[in-house]
Design an enzyme around this catalytic site. Sequence first.
Site, PDB file in Angstrom:
ATOM      1  N   LEU A   7      44.275  45.380  54.349  1.00 14.74           N
ATOM      2  CA  LEU A   7      43.376  45.470  55.495  1.00 14.74           C
ATOM      3  C   LEU A   7      41.995  44.960  55.098  1.00 14.74           C
ATOM      4  O   LEU A   7      41.375  45.476  54.181  1.00 14.74           O
ATOM      5  CB  LEU A   7      43.271  46.914  55.992  1.00 14.74           C
ATOM      6  CG  LEU A   7      44.599  47.593  56.356  1.00 14.74           C
ATOM      7  CD1 LEU A   7      44.332  48.920  57.068  1.00 14.74           C
ATOM      8  CD2 LEU A   7      45.470  46.687  57.220  1.00 14.74           C
ATOM      9  N   ARG A  14      27.025  47.743  56.379  1.00 20.39           N
ATOM     10  CA  ARG A  14      26.038  48.284  55.431  1.00 20.39           C
ATOM     11  C   ARG A  14      25.801  47.388  54.222  1.00 20.39           C
ATOM     12  O   ARG A  14      24.888  47.626  53.440  1.00 20.39           O
ATOM     13  CB  ARG A  14      26.463  49.689  54.984  1.00 20.39           C
ATOM     14  CG  ARG A  14      26.227  50.740  56.063  1.00 20.39           C
ATOM     15  CD  ARG A  14      27.067  51.975  55.848  1.00 20.39           C
ATOM     16  NE  ARG A  14      26.757  52.628  54.587  1.00 20.39           N
ATOM     17  CZ  ARG A  14      27.532  53.525  53.989  1.00 20.39           C
ATOM     18  NH1 ARG A  14      28.698  53.854  54.534  1.00 20.39           N
ATOM     19  NH2 ARG A  14      27.170  54.074  52.857  1.00 20.39           N
ATOM     20  N   THR A  79      42.943  51.318  61.965  1.00 19.14           N
ATOM     21  CA  THR A  79      43.825  50.899  60.861  1.00 19.14           C
ATOM     22  C   THR A  79      45.269  50.673  61.338  1.00 19.14           C
ATOM     23  O   THR A  79      45.958  49.781  60.845  1.00 19.14           O
ATOM     24  CB  THR A  79      43.818  51.936  59.724  1.00 19.14           C
ATOM     25  OG1 THR A  79      44.089  53.236  60.282  1.00 19.14           O
ATOM     26  CG2 THR A  79      42.479  51.981  59.011  1.00 19.14           C
ATOM     27  N   TYR A 103      43.703  48.497  50.996  1.00 22.66           N
ATOM     28  CA  TYR A 103      42.434  48.142  51.644  1.00 22.66           C
ATOM     29  C   TYR A 103      41.739  47.063  50.810  1.00 22.66           C
ATOM     30  O   TYR A 103      41.612  47.197  49.590  1.00 22.66           O
ATOM     31  CB  TYR A 103      41.490  49.346  51.705  1.00 22.66           C
ATOM     32  CG  TYR A 103      41.869  50.465  52.654  1.00 22.66           C
ATOM     33  CD1 TYR A 103      42.960  50.375  53.510  1.00 22.66           C
ATOM     34  CD2 TYR A 103      41.097  51.622  52.698  1.00 22.66           C
ATOM     35  CE1 TYR A 103      43.272  51.417  54.373  1.00 22.66           C
ATOM     36  CE2 TYR A 103      41.406  52.667  53.559  1.00 22.66           C
ATOM     37  CZ  TYR A 103      42.494  52.558  54.398  1.00 22.66           C
ATOM     38  OH  TYR A 103      42.791  53.586  55.243  1.00 22.66           O
ATOM     39  N   ASP A 105      38.681  46.575  50.639  1.00 20.57           N
ATOM     40  CA  ASP A 105      37.405  47.071  50.100  1.00 20.57           C
ATOM     41  C   ASP A 105      37.601  48.262  49.165  1.00 20.57           C
ATOM     42  O   ASP A 105      36.663  48.975  48.847  1.00 20.57           O
ATOM     43  CB  ASP A 105      36.430  47.406  51.227  1.00 20.57           C
ATOM     44  CG  ASP A 105      36.980  48.428  52.198  1.00 20.57           C
ATOM     45  OD1 ASP A 105      38.136  48.865  52.036  1.00 20.57           O
ATOM     46  OD2 ASP A 105      36.250  48.807  53.140  1.00 20.57           O
ATOM     47  N   GLU A 154      42.574  63.138  60.708  1.00 22.08           N
ATOM     48  CA  GLU A 154      41.271  62.536  60.408  1.00 22.08           C
ATOM     49  C   GLU A 154      40.174  63.591  60.495  1.00 22.08           C
ATOM     50  O   GLU A 154      40.257  64.518  61.308  1.00 22.08           O
ATOM     51  CB  GLU A 154      40.987  61.388  61.383  1.00 22.08           C
ATOM     52  CG  GLU A 154      41.871  60.184  61.170  1.00 22.08           C
ATOM     53  CD  GLU A 154      41.810  59.680  59.730  1.00 22.08           C
ATOM     54  OE1 GLU A 154      40.719  59.307  59.271  1.00 22.08           O
ATOM     55  OE2 GLU A 154      42.854  59.671  59.049  1.00 22.08           O
ATOM     56  N   ARG A 333      26.432  23.354  26.159  1.00 22.97           N
ATOM     57  CA  ARG A 333      26.829  23.037  27.535  1.00 22.97           C
ATOM     58  C   ARG A 333      28.259  22.499  27.550  1.00 22.97           C
ATOM     59  O   ARG A 333      28.852  22.241  26.505  1.00 22.97           O
ATOM     60  CB  ARG A 333      25.830  22.037  28.132  1.00 22.97           C
ATOM     61  CG  ARG A 333      24.473  22.710  28.437  1.00 22.97           C
ATOM     62  CD  ARG A 333      23.458  21.709  28.890  1.00 22.97           C
ATOM     63  NE  ARG A 333      23.942  20.882  29.969  1.00 22.97           N
ATOM     64  CZ  ARG A 333      23.461  19.687  30.292  1.00 22.97           C
ATOM     65  NH1 ARG A 333      22.449  19.173  29.589  1.00 22.97           N
ATOM     66  NH2 ARG A 333      23.959  19.008  31.284  1.00 22.97           N
ATOM     67  N   ALA A 380      14.802  18.256  13.263  1.00 20.59           N
ATOM     68  CA  ALA A 380      14.112  18.862  14.393  1.00 20.59           C
ATOM     69  C   ALA A 380      13.582  17.780  15.331  1.00 20.59           C
ATOM     70  O   ALA A 380      13.115  16.734  14.889  1.00 20.59           O
ATOM     71  CB  ALA A 380      12.961  19.723  13.901  1.00 20.59           C
TER      72      ALA A 380
END
Length: 456
Positions: A7, A14, A79, A103, A105, A154, A333, A380
């Site tokens: 889900l 928020r 849900t 879920y 999240d 719930e 790199r 250097a």
Amino acid sequence: MLNIVILAAGLGKRMQSNLPKVLHPIAGRSMLSHVLDSARALDAANVVIVVGHGADQVKTAYAQEKDLKFALQQPQLGTGHAVQQTVGLLQEDGRDDVTVVLYGDVPLVQPDTLRKLLLSRDGGLAVLTEFLPDPSGYGRIVRDAAGKVCAIVEHKDATEAQRSINEVNTGIIAAPTAALKGWLSRLDNNNAQGEYYLTDIIGMAVADGLVVNTAHPSAQFETLGVNSRAQQAELERLWQAELARRQLEAGVTIVDPARFDLRGQLECGRDVMIDVGCIFEGKVVLADGVRIGPHCVLRNVTLGAGTHVEAYSHLEQSSVGEQARIGPYARLRPGARLGNGTHVGNFVELKNTMLGEGSKANHLAYVGDADVGARVNIGAGTITCNYDGVNKFRTVIEDDAFIGSDTQLVAPVRVGRGATLGAGTTLTADAPADQLTISRTKQITITGWKRPVKKS
Ligand code: UD1
Ligand code: MG
């Protein structure tokens, strides 16, 4: 056949973000990807993601992952309504058909916990539950006198007595697929929130005479959800502590597990030491006896046995042989390949460059697009001038060459084996082997010259 439904249609208001909540990362990987990792670890035959808010962004992020299916939930009516959208996509082959709901999240549920949940199912329905000192807000697990689960209520619909139950629904359930489809078709929204609750299927299963069992997560972080940046940051630290714990258990020294960040995969040999504040990204492989000093960043890097990286070094897409010394303040790199026993010191940057065994660039240099042989000393201030603004050119420095300080190598150019370049040379043509090559204006002294003086 195992179906997994994730889900991920919720808004995530928020988070205060333009990015859909499930695309926010924990340990450098989106929450949804963590959930998918667990789903795939179970060898699910079918994974369906319910998307709604930010659906296009979520689908685009996973466009390359062809094993995934998406169901659009618009609008979001709960849900149960979310899972209803997947009904046409759930597969059955008659062999232990089960659907697990996760879920997007709640990112850190572990495969072992889901296996436990599936085992506890016993042909019926299983709910992942846990016991919370403060259960408010969660769906409560209601049991009968014999201790059997009879419903989930719930919080907003619960009586005072039910609210005192501290066993809660984590939201993760496993249900027989055919029965689930039937229950989903019978859901209504006659409740305090006017939503279609997935949790109502528990009561229906009991009424149908199915067993409803429970299983529990092994760690609490597995069922923590993220609704805000603060919760995301909390879960990040909990997960990093877990990742550090796993490394410690495998024999790695982590000087302070609270200052350790792994955003990828870290493979360590024996007696590896990691000082504080390091960040590991992508795939990092550290062989036996490697030491990483404080505050280094390593991204897709392989280091050979006994190599030390000193403080504040930044290494990316590079490989280093054994017994090398890198840093402090070194930068490797992409495409830097360093041989055994190489030394790269402070403020030295290497890019797309091969540095042969025992070669050294100890201070202040840029070496890019170069093939450097063995036992070369790079003084250097040496710079390869590899770029004319359009094209990149290679510099070749053969074995045992000595590059004097403050040299510019204007590529394409080659320094022969054993050649020496005098300090300050701007090399624009190849330097022959074993000779001293120098380009420098002759030093003169102007006798009697006076410095200008300021008028008072
Ligand atoms: C849900 C459970 C509750 C449980 C709690 C655990 C129900 C009715 N309740 O409550 O028993 O204790 O989770 O955290 O299932 N979602 C959609 N579409 C929707 C609604 C939600 O995709 O229409 C997704 C959300 O994005 C989220 C998940 O489902 O990932 C849970 O939704 P949420 O609103 O947090 O449910 P809760 O009310 O907390
Ligand atoms: Mg919730």
